[in-house]
Scaffold this motif. Structure first.
Motif, PDB file in Angstrom:
ATOM      1  N   LEU A  65       2.834  -2.739   2.652  1.00  0.00           N
ATOM      2  CA  LEU A  65       1.417  -2.588   2.995  1.00  0.00           C
ATOM      3  C   LEU A  65       1.028  -3.567   4.089  1.00  0.00           C
ATOM      4  CD1 LEU A  65      -0.198  -2.552  -0.586  1.00  0.00           C
ATOM      5  CD2 LEU A  65       0.309  -0.571   0.844  1.00  0.00           C
ATOM      6  N   SER A  66       0.197  -3.119   5.002  1.00  0.00           N
ATOM      7  CA  SER A  66      -0.364  -4.056   5.972  1.00  0.00           C
ATOM      8  C   SER A  66      -1.318  -4.983   5.225  1.00  0.00           C
ATOM      9  CB  SER A  66      -1.122  -3.305   7.068  1.00  0.00           C
ATOM     10  OG  SER A  66      -2.316  -2.737   6.542  1.00  0.00           O
ATOM     11  N   TYR A  67      -1.643  -6.094   5.834  1.00  0.00           N
ATOM     12  CA  TYR A  67      -2.571  -7.017   5.179  1.00  0.00           C
ATOM     13  C   TYR A  67      -3.922  -6.340   4.964  1.00  0.00           C
ATOM     14  CZ  TYR A  67      -5.450 -10.995   4.032  1.00  0.00           C
ATOM     15  OH  TYR A  67      -6.322 -11.849   3.402  1.00  0.00           O
ATOM     16  N   GLU A  68      -4.333  -5.525   5.911  1.00  0.00           N
ATOM     17  CA  GLU A  68      -5.610  -4.817   5.775  1.00  0.00           C
ATOM     18  C   GLU A  68      -5.596  -3.906   4.546  1.00  0.00           C
ATOM     19  OE1 GLU A  68      -8.236  -1.548   8.228  1.00  0.00           O
ATOM     20  OE2 GLU A  68      -7.002  -2.943   9.366  1.00  0.00           O
ATOM     21  N   GLN A  69      -4.508  -3.170   4.344  1.00  0.00           N
ATOM     22  CA  GLN A  69      -4.400  -2.302   3.169  1.00  0.00           C
ATOM     23  C   GLN A  69      -4.399  -3.120   1.881  1.00  0.00           C
ATOM     24  OE1 GLN A  69      -0.733  -0.541   4.523  1.00  0.00           O
ATOM     25  NE2 GLN A  69      -1.705   1.472   4.717  1.00  0.00           N
ATOM     26  N   ALA A  73      -7.344  -2.985  -1.110  1.00  0.00           N
ATOM     27  CA  ALA A  73      -7.027  -2.704  -2.511  1.00  0.00           C
ATOM     28  C   ALA A  73      -7.453  -3.852  -3.416  1.00  0.00           C
ATOM     29  CB  ALA A  73      -5.530  -2.427  -2.663  1.00  0.00           C
ATOM     30  N   GLU A  74      -7.215  -5.079  -2.986  1.00  0.00           N
ATOM     31  CA  GLU A  74      -7.640  -6.244  -3.770  1.00  0.00           C
ATOM     32  C   GLU A  74      -9.165  -6.286  -3.895  1.00  0.00           C
ATOM     33  OE1 GLU A  74      -6.120  -8.717  -5.533  1.00  0.00           O
ATOM     34  OE2 GLU A  74      -4.259  -7.617  -5.278  1.00  0.00           O
ATOM     35  N   THR A  75      -9.860  -5.892  -2.850  1.00  0.00           N
ATOM     36  CA  THR A  75     -11.324  -5.854  -2.885  1.00  0.00           C
ATOM     37  C   THR A  75     -11.803  -4.823  -3.899  1.00  0.00           C
ATOM     38  OG1 THR A  75     -11.467  -6.572  -0.592  1.00  0.00           O
ATOM     39  CG2 THR A  75     -13.423  -5.487  -1.510  1.00  0.00           C
ATOM     40  N   VAL A  76     -11.185  -3.648  -3.898  1.00  0.00           N
ATOM     41  CA  VAL A  76     -11.551  -2.612  -4.873  1.00  0.00           C
ATOM     42  C   VAL A  76     -11.323  -3.129  -6.291  1.00  0.00           C
ATOM     43  CG1 VAL A  76     -10.915  -0.341  -5.788  1.00  0.00           C
ATOM     44  CG2 VAL A  76     -11.170  -0.661  -3.316  1.00  0.00           C
ATOM     45  N   ALA A  93     -14.200   6.663  -7.007  1.00  0.00           N
ATOM     46  CA  ALA A  93     -13.955   7.296  -5.712  1.00  0.00           C
ATOM     47  C   ALA A  93     -12.459   7.484  -5.472  1.00  0.00           C
ATOM     48  CB  ALA A  93     -14.560   6.461  -4.593  1.00  0.00           C
ATOM     49  N   SER A  94     -12.097   8.657  -4.973  1.00  0.00           N
ATOM     50  CA  SER A  94     -10.672   8.935  -4.746  1.00  0.00           C
ATOM     51  C   SER A  94     -10.080   8.023  -3.683  1.00  0.00           C
ATOM     52  CB  SER A  94     -10.464  10.400  -4.375  1.00  0.00           C
ATOM     53  OG  SER A  94     -11.094  10.698  -3.150  1.00  0.00           O
ATOM     54  N   MET A  95     -10.863   7.657  -2.690  1.00  0.00           N
ATOM     55  CA  MET A  95     -10.379   6.745  -1.656  1.00  0.00           C
ATOM     56  C   MET A  95     -10.009   5.392  -2.270  1.00  0.00           C
ATOM     57  SD  MET A  95     -12.142   5.623   1.944  1.00  0.00           S
ATOM     58  CE  MET A  95     -13.309   4.442   1.298  1.00  0.00           C
ATOM     59  N   ALA A  96     -10.881   4.896  -3.148  1.00  0.00           N
ATOM     60  CA  ALA A  96     -10.615   3.625  -3.820  1.00  0.00           C
ATOM     61  C   ALA A  96      -9.392   3.758  -4.729  1.00  0.00           C
ATOM     62  CB  ALA A  96     -11.840   3.190  -4.618  1.00  0.00           C
ATOM     63  N   GLU A  97      -9.274   4.888  -5.412  1.00  0.00           N
ATOM     64  CA  GLU A  97      -8.116   5.125  -6.282  1.00  0.00           C
ATOM     65  C   GLU A  97      -6.820   5.110  -5.481  1.00  0.00           C
ATOM     66  OE1 GLU A  97      -7.586   5.389  -9.591  1.00  0.00           O
ATOM     67  OE2 GLU A  97      -9.666   4.787  -9.801  1.00  0.00           O
ATOM     68  N   ASN A  98      -6.837   5.734  -4.306  1.00  0.00           N
ATOM     69  CA  ASN A  98      -5.643   5.775  -3.464  1.00  0.00           C
ATOM     70  C   ASN A  98      -5.249   4.375  -2.993  1.00  0.00           C
ATOM     71  OD1 ASN A  98      -5.375   8.539  -3.697  1.00  0.00           O
ATOM     72  ND2 ASN A  98      -6.533   8.958  -1.839  1.00  0.00           N
ATOM     73  N   MET A  99      -6.236   3.552  -2.644  1.00  0.00           N
ATOM     74  CA  MET A  99      -5.954   2.185  -2.211  1.00  0.00           C
ATOM     75  C   MET A  99      -5.257   1.399  -3.312  1.00  0.00           C
ATOM     76  SD  MET A  99      -9.459   1.074  -0.345  1.00  0.00           S
ATOM     77  CE  MET A  99     -10.113   1.967   1.041  1.00  0.00           C
ATOM     78  N   VAL A 100      -5.794   1.507  -4.513  1.00  0.00           N
ATOM     79  CA  VAL A 100      -5.227   0.782  -5.653  1.00  0.00           C
ATOM     80  C   VAL A 100      -3.859   1.347  -6.018  1.00  0.00           C
ATOM     81  CG1 VAL A 100      -5.544   0.251  -8.107  1.00  0.00           C
ATOM     82  CG2 VAL A 100      -7.472   0.050  -6.520  1.00  0.00           C
ATOM     83  N   ALA A 101      -3.716   2.662  -5.959  1.00  0.00           N
ATOM     84  CA  ALA A 101      -2.429   3.281  -6.278  1.00  0.00           C
ATOM     85  C   ALA A 101      -1.344   2.813  -5.310  1.00  0.00           C
ATOM     86  CB  ALA A 101      -2.547   4.804  -6.252  1.00  0.00           C
ATOM     87  N   ASN A 102      -1.675   2.699  -4.032  1.00  0.00           N
ATOM     88  CA  ASN A 102      -0.707   2.213  -3.047  1.00  0.00           C
ATOM     89  C   ASN A 102      -0.297   0.773  -3.340  1.00  0.00           C
ATOM     90  OD1 ASN A 102      -0.657   4.636  -1.670  1.00  0.00           O
ATOM     91  ND2 ASN A 102      -2.205   4.015  -0.197  1.00  0.00           N
TER      92      ASN A 102
END
Length: 115
Positions: A65-69, A73-76, A93-102
């Motif tokens: 993961l890039s630092y931004e990613q 995810a840590e923010t979520v 939110a699915s976007m937030a779910e995807n961030m955490v899943a990654n």
């Protein structure tokens, strides 16, 4: 320099050209890596072996993961710990779910490699 090579160099973003390869591959700030290692050691034990394993873990995550990613995810995850109706977006939110899943996938891969 061949024409095609010059075209590639000229098409590169200025920021990428100004960074060395090491800087491009190591975009996690030292403090972020240290925070991860400290939290990992609190969870897994404060030994030299755990220091090495936890450092390996964040290094592996950084290759995935890039630092931004990672930061998103840590923010979520942080926002999910906050109560209230306004924070429900971070839980559903699915976007937030995807961030955490990654992030979870990267952590699982790091665990297999480092632990």
């Amino acid at each position: 320099m061949k024409g095609w090579a010059l075209a590639i160099v000229l098409s590169m973003p200025t920021a990428a050209m100004s960074q060395s390869v090491a800087e491009q591959l190591n975009d996690y700030p030292t403090a972020a890596r240290a925070d991860y290692v400290f939290a990992c050691m609190v969870t897994n034990g404060q030994t030299r072996e755990m220091l090495d394993r936890c450092a390996c873990s964040i290094d592996e995550i950084a290759t995935i993961l890039s630092y931004e990613q990672y930061l998103e995810a840590e923010t979520v995850l942080s926002m999910r710990r906050v109560g209230g109706e306004r924070m429900s977006f971070f839980r559903s939110a699915s976007m937030a779910e995807n961030m955490v899943a990654n992030l979870r996938r990267a952590q699982a891969e790091a665990e297999v490699i480092c632990f």
